[in-house]
Design an enzyme around this catalytic site. Structure first.
Site, PDB file in Angstrom:
ATOM      1  CB  SER A 158     -23.692  -4.808 -17.039  1.00  0.00           C
ATOM      2  OG  SER A 158     -23.204  -3.360 -17.427  1.00  0.00           O
ATOM      3  CE1 TYR A 173     -27.722  -2.894 -13.859  1.00  0.00           C
ATOM      4  CE2 TYR A 173     -25.532  -1.926 -14.341  1.00  0.00           C
ATOM      5  CZ  TYR A 173     -26.601  -2.694 -14.696  1.00  0.00           C
ATOM      6  OH  TYR A 173     -26.770  -2.922 -16.172  1.00  0.00           O
TER       7      TYR A 173
HETATM    8  P1  NAP Z   1     -34.976  -0.598 -19.434  1.00  0.00           P
HETATM    9  O1  NAP Z   1     -35.178  -0.039 -20.696  1.00  0.00           O
HETATM   10  O2  NAP Z   1     -34.901   0.259 -17.914  1.00  0.00           O
HETATM   11  O3  NAP Z   1     -35.909  -1.942 -19.390  1.00  0.00           O
HETATM   12  C1  NAP Z   1     -36.076  -2.618 -18.112  1.00  0.00           C
HETATM   13  C2  NAP Z   1     -36.914  -4.035 -18.469  1.00  0.00           C
HETATM   14  O4  NAP Z   1     -37.150  -4.883 -17.385  1.00  0.00           O
HETATM   15  C3  NAP Z   1     -38.332  -3.504 -18.592  1.00  0.00           C
HETATM   16  O5  NAP Z   1     -39.156  -4.020 -19.924  1.00  0.00           O
HETATM   17  C4  NAP Z   1     -39.146  -3.578 -17.259  1.00  0.00           C
HETATM   18  O6  NAP Z   1     -40.462  -4.039 -17.199  1.00  0.00           O
HETATM   19  C5  NAP Z   1     -38.317  -5.156 -16.892  1.00  0.00           C
HETATM   20  N1  NAP Z   1     -38.266  -5.195 -15.535  1.00  0.00           N
HETATM   21  C6  NAP Z   1     -37.777  -4.480 -14.406  1.00  0.00           C
HETATM   22  N2  NAP Z   1     -37.822  -5.193 -13.307  1.00  0.00           N
HETATM   23  C7  NAP Z   1     -38.587  -6.442 -13.652  1.00  0.00           C
HETATM   24  C8  NAP Z   1     -39.013  -7.441 -12.736  1.00  0.00           C
HETATM   25  N3  NAP Z   1     -38.677  -7.346 -11.272  1.00  0.00           N
HETATM   26  N4  NAP Z   1     -39.514  -8.528 -13.268  1.00  0.00           N
HETATM   27  C9  NAP Z   1     -39.739  -8.478 -14.530  1.00  0.00           C
HETATM   28  N5  NAP Z   1     -39.461  -7.370 -15.382  1.00  0.00           N
HETATM   29  C10 NAP Z   1     -38.598  -6.355 -14.875  1.00  0.00           C
HETATM   30  O7  NAP Z   1     -33.637  -1.526 -19.345  1.00  0.00           O
HETATM   31  P2  NAP Z   1     -32.572  -1.813 -20.626  1.00  0.00           P
HETATM   32  O8  NAP Z   1     -31.346  -0.977 -20.463  1.00  0.00           O
HETATM   33  O9  NAP Z   1     -33.225  -2.588 -21.864  1.00  0.00           O
HETATM   34  O10 NAP Z   1     -31.727  -3.180 -19.775  1.00  0.00           O
HETATM   35  C11 NAP Z   1     -31.968  -4.552 -19.944  1.00  0.00           C
HETATM   36  C12 NAP Z   1     -30.697  -5.173 -19.516  1.00  0.00           C
HETATM   37  O11 NAP Z   1     -29.476  -4.816 -19.980  1.00  0.00           O
HETATM   38  C13 NAP Z   1     -30.699  -5.189 -18.159  1.00  0.00           C
HETATM   39  O12 NAP Z   1     -30.184  -6.421 -17.338  1.00  0.00           O
HETATM   40  C14 NAP Z   1     -29.353  -4.318 -17.815  1.00  0.00           C
HETATM   41  O13 NAP Z   1     -28.873  -4.378 -16.599  1.00  0.00           O
HETATM   42  C15 NAP Z   1     -28.647  -4.444 -19.240  1.00  0.00           C
HETATM   43  N6  NAP Z   1     -27.683  -3.372 -19.532  1.00  0.00           N
HETATM   44  C16 NAP Z   1     -28.271  -2.374 -20.251  1.00  0.00           C
HETATM   45  C17 NAP Z   1     -27.462  -1.575 -20.258  1.00  0.00           C
HETATM   46  C18 NAP Z   1     -27.832  -0.094 -20.955  1.00  0.00           C
HETATM   47  O14 NAP Z   1     -26.817   0.983 -21.085  1.00  0.00           O
HETATM   48  N7  NAP Z   1     -29.002   0.305 -21.065  1.00  0.00           N
HETATM   49  C19 NAP Z   1     -26.097  -1.591 -20.035  1.00  0.00           C
HETATM   50  C20 NAP Z   1     -25.542  -2.896 -19.648  1.00  0.00           C
HETATM   51  C21 NAP Z   1     -26.336  -3.652 -19.357  1.00  0.00           C
HETATM   52  P3  NAP Z   1     -41.737  -2.815 -17.258  1.00  0.00           P
HETATM   53  O15 NAP Z   1     -41.748  -2.257 -18.444  1.00  0.00           O
HETATM   54  O16 NAP Z   1     -42.577  -3.596 -16.955  1.00  0.00           O
HETATM   55  O17 NAP Z   1     -41.155  -1.766 -16.041  1.00  0.00           O
END
Ligand code: NAP
Length: 242
Positions: free
Chosen positions: A137, A151
């Site tokens: 991130s 985080y």
């Molecule tokens: P999201 O929409 O909240 O989705 C999270 C995903 O992770 C879901 O599929 C969830 O599964 C899964 N998950 C959570 N805890 C888990 C665990 N213990 N074991 C296995 N799966 C797990 O998140 P996102 O925004 O797409 O983020 C994805 C990645 O991008 C993350 O690493 C996040 O830190 C990074 N990121 C996101 C952003 C942003 O702005 N969105 C920015 C920078 C970095 P369930 O559906 O079963 O709960």
């Protein structure tokens, strides 16, 4: 064709990455934690467009569950050549002085231990070469003050894991890279207590807009591909210029 594991592929960035990898011809293991219905929808979408995918449940922070997930992958006809460590969590916006050890440890367990465990199991299986992308991130550079420094620190650890592992396995034909998304439209911001966060702060970005999960997925899929064959230990910033 080859097998790719995408952790946290039921929603958001992982979902978009799974769909794009399937379009590239990978059989995709769609990992999820709790939301089986969302994972099944991703699998159905992929199959409806002629791709191959299956859902696999595991909490990536739990060693026994990760080992069981990789045992399922071992039963597939294709060899595992791609891992996207993407499953990540954050909690409600808070200052550092209000953080509990319990919360900090929960974040580190999923975001750091989970990435380590999946890297460990993937590297054991990538004897013929492979590629790993760790989803970090922009927070690892910016610190996420007043929001979630726990985080951000977990993503700093992801960056260090990426650099160190890339050097350990480079001679084995395994490439390890990272992406650092900024503000992406996903459900993660609701977990931080502010579903509309991207729209609130987007005007502070040089590009003045949030990013789409598909824009991150494109970078991940490129890093996994042969087009990035000389790239390892590198990071792509997907943060609209911030
Ligand atoms: P999201 O929409 O909240 O989705 C999270 C995903 O992770 C879901 O599929 C969830 O599964 C899964 N998950 C959570 N805890 C888990 C665990 N213990 N074991 C296995 N799966 C797990 O998140 P996102 O925004 O797409 O983020 C994805 C990645 O991008 C993350 O690493 C996040 O830190 C990074 N990121 C996101 C952003 C942003 O702005 N969105 C920015 C920078 C970095 P369930 O559906 O079963 O709960």
């Amino acid at each position: 064709m080859a097998l790719a594991l995408v952790t946290g592929a039921s929603r958001g960035i992982g979902r978009a990455t799974a769909i794009l990898l399937a379009q590239e011809g990978y059989t995709v293991a769609v990992n999820y934690h709790q939301n089986a219905q969302a994972a099944d929808e991703v699998v159905s979408l992929i199959k409806a467009s002629g791709g191959k995918a299956f859902a696999v449940q595991a909490d990536v922070g739990d060693e026994a569950q990760v080992e069981a997930m990789f045992a399922v992958l071992d039963e597939q006809p294709e060899a595992l050549t791609a891992l996207v460590n993407n499953a990540g969590i954050l909690f409600t916006q808070s200052r550092v002085e209000a953080l509990s050890a319990e919360r900090i440890n929960r974040v580190l367990k999923t975001n750091v231990t989970g990435y380590f465990l999946c890297c460990r199991e993937a590297v054991k299986r990538m004897g013929q070469g492979g590629a790993i992308v760790n989803v970090s991130s922009a927070a690892s550079r910016l610190g996420a003050p007043f929001e979630y420094v726990d985080y951000a620190a977990s993503k700093g650890a992801v960056d260090t894991l990426t650099m160190g592992l890339a050097l350990e396995v480079a001679a084995q034909g395994i490439r390890v890279n990272g992406v650092r998304p900024g503000l992406i439209y996903t459900e993660m911001h609701a977990s931080g207590g502010e579903p509309g966060r991207v729209d609130r702060v987007k005007s502070m970005l040089p590009m003045q807009r949030g990013g789409q999960p598909e824009e991150v997925a494109q970078a991940i899929v490129w890093l996994l591909s042969e087009k990035a064959s000389y790239v390892t230990g590198s990071f792509l910033e997907l943060a609209g210029g911030k």
